[in-house]
Structures are given as C-alpha cells and as structure tokens.
Design a protein around this motif. Structure first.
Motif, PDB file in Angstrom:
ATOM      1  N   LEU A 128      -2.919  -0.911  -9.035  1.00 54.46           N
ATOM      2  CA  LEU A 128      -4.165  -0.856  -8.256  1.00 54.46           C
ATOM      3  C   LEU A 128      -4.691   0.521  -7.431  1.00 54.46           C
ATOM      4  CD1 LEU A 128      -7.781  -2.359  -7.884  1.00 54.46           C
ATOM      5  CD2 LEU A 128      -6.729  -2.987  -6.312  1.00 54.46           C
ATOM      6  N   VAL A 129      -5.327   1.360  -8.527  1.00 55.24           N
ATOM      7  CA  VAL A 129      -5.007   2.938  -7.842  1.00 55.24           C
ATOM      8  C   VAL A 129      -6.626   3.210  -6.960  1.00 55.24           C
ATOM      9  CG1 VAL A 129      -5.585   5.347  -8.463  1.00 55.24           C
ATOM     10  CG2 VAL A 129      -4.324   3.856 -10.119  1.00 55.24           C
ATOM     11  N   ILE A 130      -6.331   2.774  -5.618  1.00 52.90           N
ATOM     12  CA  ILE A 130      -7.738   3.032  -4.831  1.00 52.90           C
ATOM     13  C   ILE A 130      -7.655   4.460  -4.615  1.00 52.90           C
ATOM     14  CG2 ILE A 130      -8.440   2.998  -2.322  1.00 52.90           C
ATOM     15  CD1 ILE A 130      -8.271   0.364  -4.010  1.00 52.90           C
ATOM     16  N   ALA A 131      -8.964   5.582  -5.333  1.00 51.56           N
ATOM     17  CA  ALA A 131      -9.483   6.566  -5.291  1.00 51.56           C
ATOM     18  C   ALA A 131     -10.541   6.786  -3.680  1.00 51.56           C
ATOM     19  CB  ALA A 131     -10.280   7.173  -6.365  1.00 51.56           C
ATOM     20  N   THR A 132      -9.704   7.518  -2.694  1.00 48.42           N
ATOM     21  CA  THR A 132      -9.853   7.393  -1.373  1.00 48.42           C
ATOM     22  C   THR A 132     -10.920   9.002  -0.873  1.00 48.42           C
ATOM     23  OG1 THR A 132      -8.109   8.322  -0.434  1.00 48.42           O
ATOM     24  CG2 THR A 132      -8.383   6.071  -0.439  1.00 48.42           C
ATOM     25  N   LYS A 133     -11.514   9.119  -0.543  1.00 48.69           N
ATOM     26  CA  LYS A 133     -12.382  10.150   0.088  1.00 48.69           C
ATOM     27  C   LYS A 133     -13.527  10.331  -1.113  1.00 48.69           C
ATOM     28  CE  LYS A 133      -8.682  11.356   2.678  1.00 48.69           C
ATOM     29  NZ  LYS A 133      -7.790  12.513   3.229  1.00 48.69           N
ATOM     30  N   ILE A 134     -13.994   9.060  -1.776  1.00 51.90           N
ATOM     31  CA  ILE A 134     -14.877   9.741  -2.646  1.00 51.90           C
ATOM     32  C   ILE A 134     -16.256   9.762  -2.155  1.00 51.90           C
ATOM     33  CG2 ILE A 134     -15.660   7.130  -2.978  1.00 51.90           C
ATOM     34  CD1 ILE A 134     -15.092   9.687  -6.394  1.00 51.90           C
ATOM     35  N   ASP A 135     -16.366  10.253  -1.334  1.00 53.46           N
ATOM     36  CA  ASP A 135     -17.745  10.350  -0.386  1.00 53.46           C
ATOM     37  C   ASP A 135     -17.618  11.926   0.053  1.00 53.46           C
ATOM     38  OD1 ASP A 135     -16.711  11.057   2.771  1.00 53.46           O
ATOM     39  OD2 ASP A 135     -15.452   9.129   1.740  1.00 53.46           O
TER      40      ASP A 135
ATOM     41  N   LYS B  18       3.466  -9.138  -4.827  1.00 54.38           N
ATOM     42  CA  LYS B  18       2.261  -9.337  -6.100  1.00 54.38           C
ATOM     43  C   LYS B  18       1.651  -8.445  -6.687  1.00 54.38           C
ATOM     44  CE  LYS B  18       3.050 -13.951  -5.272  1.00 54.38           C
ATOM     45  NZ  LYS B  18       4.144 -14.059  -6.104  1.00 54.38           N
ATOM     46  N   ALA B  19       1.364  -7.669  -5.827  1.00 53.83           N
ATOM     47  CA  ALA B  19       0.555  -5.803  -6.790  1.00 53.83           C
ATOM     48  C   ALA B  19       0.714  -4.905  -5.630  1.00 53.83           C
ATOM     49  CB  ALA B  19      -0.885  -5.921  -7.107  1.00 53.83           C
ATOM     50  N   THR B  20       0.684  -3.762  -6.146  1.00 50.71           N
ATOM     51  CA  THR B  20       0.654  -2.277  -5.256  1.00 50.71           C
ATOM     52  C   THR B  20      -0.918  -1.989  -5.196  1.00 50.71           C
ATOM     53  OG1 THR B  20       2.761  -2.134  -5.551  1.00 50.71           O
ATOM     54  CG2 THR B  20       1.969  -0.610  -4.683  1.00 50.71           C
ATOM     55  N   ALA B  21      -1.489  -1.503  -4.485  1.00 48.39           N
ATOM     56  CA  ALA B  21      -2.511  -0.595  -4.229  1.00 48.39           C
ATOM     57  C   ALA B  21      -2.442   1.251  -3.777  1.00 48.39           C
ATOM     58  CB  ALA B  21      -3.476  -1.127  -3.147  1.00 48.39           C
ATOM     59  N   LEU B  22      -2.039   2.024  -4.926  1.00 51.60           N
ATOM     60  CA  LEU B  22      -1.859   3.107  -4.784  1.00 51.60           C
ATOM     61  C   LEU B  22      -2.497   3.805  -4.482  1.00 51.60           C
ATOM     62  CD1 LEU B  22       0.835   4.826  -5.272  1.00 51.60           C
ATOM     63  CD2 LEU B  22       0.060   5.561  -8.168  1.00 51.60           C
ATOM     64  N   ILE B  23      -2.653   4.767  -3.287  1.00 52.83           N
ATOM     65  CA  ILE B  23      -3.682   5.583  -2.665  1.00 52.83           C
ATOM     66  C   ILE B  23      -3.262   7.016  -3.135  1.00 52.83           C
ATOM     67  CG2 ILE B  23      -5.348   5.988  -0.457  1.00 52.83           C
ATOM     68  CD1 ILE B  23      -4.195   2.581   0.309  1.00 52.83           C
ATOM     69  N   ILE B  24      -4.921   7.047  -3.828  1.00 55.93           N
ATOM     70  CA  ILE B  24      -4.900   8.411  -3.928  1.00 55.93           C
ATOM     71  C   ILE B  24      -5.876   9.769  -3.380  1.00 55.93           C
ATOM     72  CG2 ILE B  24      -2.956   8.404  -5.874  1.00 55.93           C
ATOM     73  CD1 ILE B  24      -6.427   8.956  -7.642  1.00 55.93           C
ATOM     74  N   ASP B  25      -5.624  10.793  -3.399  1.00 50.81           N
ATOM     75  CA  ASP B  25      -7.297  11.270  -2.750  1.00 50.81           C
ATOM     76  C   ASP B  25      -8.084  11.855  -4.410  1.00 50.81           C
ATOM     77  OD1 ASP B  25      -9.294  12.981  -2.448  1.00 50.81           O
ATOM     78  OD2 ASP B  25      -7.647  13.679  -0.587  1.00 50.81           O
ATOM     79  N   SER B  26      -9.127  11.130  -4.137  1.00 50.94           N
ATOM     80  CA  SER B  26      -9.917  11.990  -4.900  1.00 50.94           C
ATOM     81  C   SER B  26     -10.722  12.977  -5.643  1.00 50.94           C
ATOM     82  CB  SER B  26     -11.633  10.563  -5.414  1.00 50.94           C
ATOM     83  OG  SER B  26     -12.215  10.378  -3.504  1.00 50.94           O
TER      84      SER B  26
ATOM     85  N   LEU C  20       0.509  -0.966  -0.106  1.00 52.29           N
ATOM     86  CA  LEU C  20       0.017  -0.284  -0.451  1.00 52.29           C
ATOM     87  C   LEU C  20       0.895   1.177   0.129  1.00 52.29           C
ATOM     88  CD1 LEU C  20      -2.233  -1.162   3.079  1.00 52.29           C
ATOM     89  CD2 LEU C  20      -2.982  -1.461   0.793  1.00 52.29           C
ATOM     90  N   ALA C  21       0.972   2.238  -1.456  1.00 49.29           N
ATOM     91  CA  ALA C  21       1.258   3.044  -1.395  1.00 49.29           C
ATOM     92  C   ALA C  21       0.470   4.466  -0.959  1.00 49.29           C
ATOM     93  CB  ALA C  21       2.663   2.915  -2.573  1.00 49.29           C
ATOM     94  N   GLY C  22       1.548   5.720  -0.494  1.00 50.53           N
ATOM     95  CA  GLY C  22       0.578   6.951  -1.212  1.00 50.53           C
ATOM     96  C   GLY C  22       0.951   8.335  -0.358  1.00 50.53           C
TER      97      GLY C  22
END
Length: 194
Positions: free
Chosen positions: A138-145, A107-115, A28-30
């Motif tokens: 895998l890009v995780i676009a957080t704070k989408i709410d 095996k993979a990286t979740a790149l966490i960014i602020d949406s 998990l990177a970000g």
C-alpha cells in the motif's frame, strides 16, 4: 477505524525479540524523515506515540505498536540516511531482511513516500524487495497537502510510473496535517488485519 488502545510493546533487533502472539502485522517502510511516525500518530489520533524527529535516522530498531490488542503496526528503520555509518546501514539492512523474509504474521506493507518528489532509487529498490517477498504493498504518498491541487494527479502518476506499481497495489494521497487519506488508508488496511 477507531483505535482505543495503542502502545509500543517491543523494540527489536532480531527475530528472537519479536512478539509471538501471532497477531497480524502491517509494516511501515520508507526513507528516513518521510513521515512514518506522523502517519502512525495521525492514524491512531495520538500526538506522539511514535516519536517524530527533525533528525533523519532516528528509528534504529524494529518497533512493534500494538493497536486495540488486535494487530500491530511495525515501524522499520528508515533507509537512505547518509550520516549513518555504512556498517550501521548494513546492520539495519540485515535486520529488515530477516523481518520481511521470515515473518509469517506480516500481512502487508505500507510503503511511505514523499508525494512532492519523484520516488528515489532506494524507494524503487524497497518496492521491488517487497514484491520479491510477495507482500501486498500500500503506497502512502505523504505531504500531499503541500502539493497544489492542480498538480496532485501528475505527482501520483509519477509515483505509479517510477515504482512500476502492479495493478493490485494502491496509492493513497495522505496528509498528516489535514488527515486527508486517513479513512482510505484504514479501509485498505482492514482487509489485512481481520
């Protein structure tokens, strides 16, 4: 996915300290304060296995979270936090490069960014760095709410274009508050941890 067991088993600063049980890992990177700890806690339905902080730069080691005795989430130090000395940032950079370059169980990286915001130059550098090591992202676009429903697609498109994502990479809108994106994140990660 149901997580019945979750524990932090190791905080490492060099590969000599990494677990050697050969279980698959998802990193998990970000940026600092982007919501990595909240992402971990929401995915495993625990309030504070990963400690959240309002102060950026709290994660200063590579933290290995063992889940269901079957795989690891690996939380690496956040990047882009200005109040940490240049020397400290260089140390983190070397520690992270060693991990990403040499870890064959990764095996993979979740790149966490602020949406809510366009990805920064450091987000772009991190994405390119992961691609250089041929890691699935895998890009995780957080704070989408916190993004109005009518503007979400525009924000997600901005992520795809700014990072110049490859077709094989996935962007998941995610909210630690509401749980949106949780099931999709697990669906995508399952392929890498089986």
């Amino acid at each position: 996915m149901k997580i019945n067991q979750a524990e932090i088993v190791m905080s490492a600063v060099s590969q000599k300290q990494y677990p050697n049980d050969q279980l698959p890992e998802i990193a998990l990177a970000g940026r600092s304060n982007v919501g990595k700890s909240s992402f971990i806690n929401r995915l495993i339905n625990r309030k504070n296995l990963a400690r959240t902080s309002s102060k950026p730069g709290k994660t200063q080691t590579i933290n290995f979270y063992l889940l269901n005795d079957a795989f690891y989430f690996v939380d690496v130090p956040g990047y882009g936090y200005a109040k940490v000395s240049k020397k400290e940032r260089e140390k983190w950079g070397k520690m992270m490069e060693e991990y990403f370059a040499l870890r064959d169980t990764l095996k993979a990286t979740a790149l966490i960014i602020d949406s809510r915001h366009e990805p920064t130059e450091l987000d772009q550098i991190m994405y390119d760095f992961l691609k250089y090591y041929e890691l699935p992202v895998l890009v995780i676009a957080t704070k989408i709410d916190k993004v109005a429903k009518g503007k979400r697609q525009k924000h997600l498109q901005q992520v795809i274009q700014t990072l110049e994502l490859e077709d094989t990479d996935v962007v998941i809108p995610f909210s630690a508050e509401t749980g949106e994106g949780k099931e999709e994140a697990w669906q995508q990660m399952k392929d890498y941890i089986q």
